[in-house]
Write an enzyme that holds these catalytic residues in place. Structure first.
Site, PDB file in Angstrom:
ATOM      1  N   TYR A 148      -7.706  -2.855   5.031  1.00  0.00           N
ATOM      2  CA  TYR A 148      -6.905  -1.492   5.595  1.00  0.00           C
ATOM      3  C   TYR A 148      -7.015  -0.341   4.538  1.00  0.00           C
ATOM      4  CZ  TYR A 148      -2.849  -4.128   3.878  1.00  0.00           C
ATOM      5  OH  TYR A 148      -1.917  -5.097   3.140  1.00  0.00           O
ATOM      6  N   LYS A 165      -2.573   0.221  -1.903  1.00  0.00           N
ATOM      7  CA  LYS A 165      -3.848   0.046  -2.079  1.00  0.00           C
ATOM      8  C   LYS A 165      -4.763   1.342  -1.656  1.00  0.00           C
ATOM      9  CE  LYS A 165      -3.727  -4.488  -2.410  1.00  0.00           C
ATOM     10  NZ  LYS A 165      -3.944  -5.391  -3.486  1.00  0.00           N
TER      11      LYS A 165
END
Ligand code: COA
Length: 282
Positions: A148, A165
């Site tokens: 993602y 992230k």
């Protein structure tokens, strides 16, 4: 393809290396000749993994440290150099994540995940990068992110992780350019579902959810640790010297089926959420 001395002479520091995917990656690097330094919070798994690495004939040592603390990171790097000599490779694998409805999160829950994933990754990269640049020595960095982040789509129900992230991926690509002149190469891997105790207990904490995830997968299976470890070996080896600032997805095609790995949790009724959150594991 993977000759037994492919990583000979390399000294690799792996965060979160005592358990899960970090442990599997560390063992694979050791099989191919690397010295391994493990950094994580809990001493017991670190000790056990270091012993398993030594049993393969490689050198291994560890330090317990919380990577959210920069001075603890610097101390761990010093310990690595004392035990094994110059560290030339960093794998930023340590992570924190959990499934939750975002409106239920406390500010501290956000900080805990972003602190480990984004700040911790930056701290480790900075501590080693500064040393490599000052000593005019080359370095390699591999960051473990998620699909993602790679697909740039984020994901519901793991929002702190998605934010962190994405930041790690931005850092990977930014430094790949900035530090190329110092012969420091940075890449990332974006894994899909790979079963580990840490991730499964936080992200798919019931048999039902696990089955649901498997059924939804185009290949009908999760990843095997050796598949991810071999990709990490390739990206860190000299054979990938011209690969820089790249993020390689390894998820069996899952994100192409529907972006945002946990967006499907939209179907989960409130009662199931209440049950999940009551059974939450820290
Ligand atoms: N759902 C919602 N909030 C949660 C949570 C969950 N499952 N787990 C922890 N939190 C919250 C806590 O309530 C706390 O907030 P508060 O102080 O406002 O109550 C905050 O997060 C920090 O929790 P704490 O346990 O003190 O933090 P920690 O730094 O020790 O732990 C975590 C960090 C929460 C990320 C923990 O799960 C962890 O250490 N994970 C590492 C391993 C991991 O996640 N592996 C899987 C990677 S996929």
């Amino acid at each position: 393809m993977f000759q037994s001395d492919l990583l000979k002479g390399r000294t690799i520091l792996i965060t979160g290396g005592g358990t899960g995917l970090g442990r599997s990656i560390a063992l694979r690097f050791a099989e191919l000749g690397a010295n391994i330094f493990l950094v994580a919070r809990r001493e017991e798994p670190l000790k056990e993994t270091a012993e398993a690495i030594r049993a393969k004939g490689a050198r291994a040592a560890y330090a317990s440290a919380d990577i959210r603390d920069f001075s603890a990171v610097e101390k761990a790097v010093e310990a690595a150099e004392e035990e094994l000599g110059r560290v030339d490779t960093l794998v930023n694998n340590a992570a924190g994540n959990f499934i939750a409805r975002t409106e239920k999160l406390s500010p501290n829950a956000f900080n805990a995940v972003v602190g480990i994933v984004l700040q911790g990754t930056f701290f480790c990269t900075l501590a080693l990068g500064k040393k490599w640049i000052a000593a005019k020595q080359p370095g390699h960095v591999l960051n473990i992110v998620t699909t993602y982040a790679a697909a740039n789509c984020g994901s519901g129900f793991v929002v702190p992780s998605a934010c962190a992230k994405a930041g790690v991926l931005a850092m990977t690509r930014s430094l790949a350019v900035e530090w190329a002149r110092h012969h420091i190469r940075l890449n990332a891997i974006a894994p899909g579902p790979f079963p580990t105790e840490g991730a499964w207990s936080r992200l798919l904490p019931s048999k039902e959810l696990e089955e649901r995830a498997k059924k939804h997968h185009p290949m009908g299976r999760f990843g095997r640790h050796d598949e991810l470890a071999n990709l990490a070996v390739y990206l860190l080896s000299e054979q990938a010297d011209y690969v820089n600032g790249e993020c390689v997805v390894i998820d069996g095609g899952l994100w192409l089926r529907g972006a945002g790995e946990f967006n499907d949790f939209l179907d989960l009724p409130d009662a199931a959420w209440d049950m999940l959150e009551a059974a939450r594991k820290k």
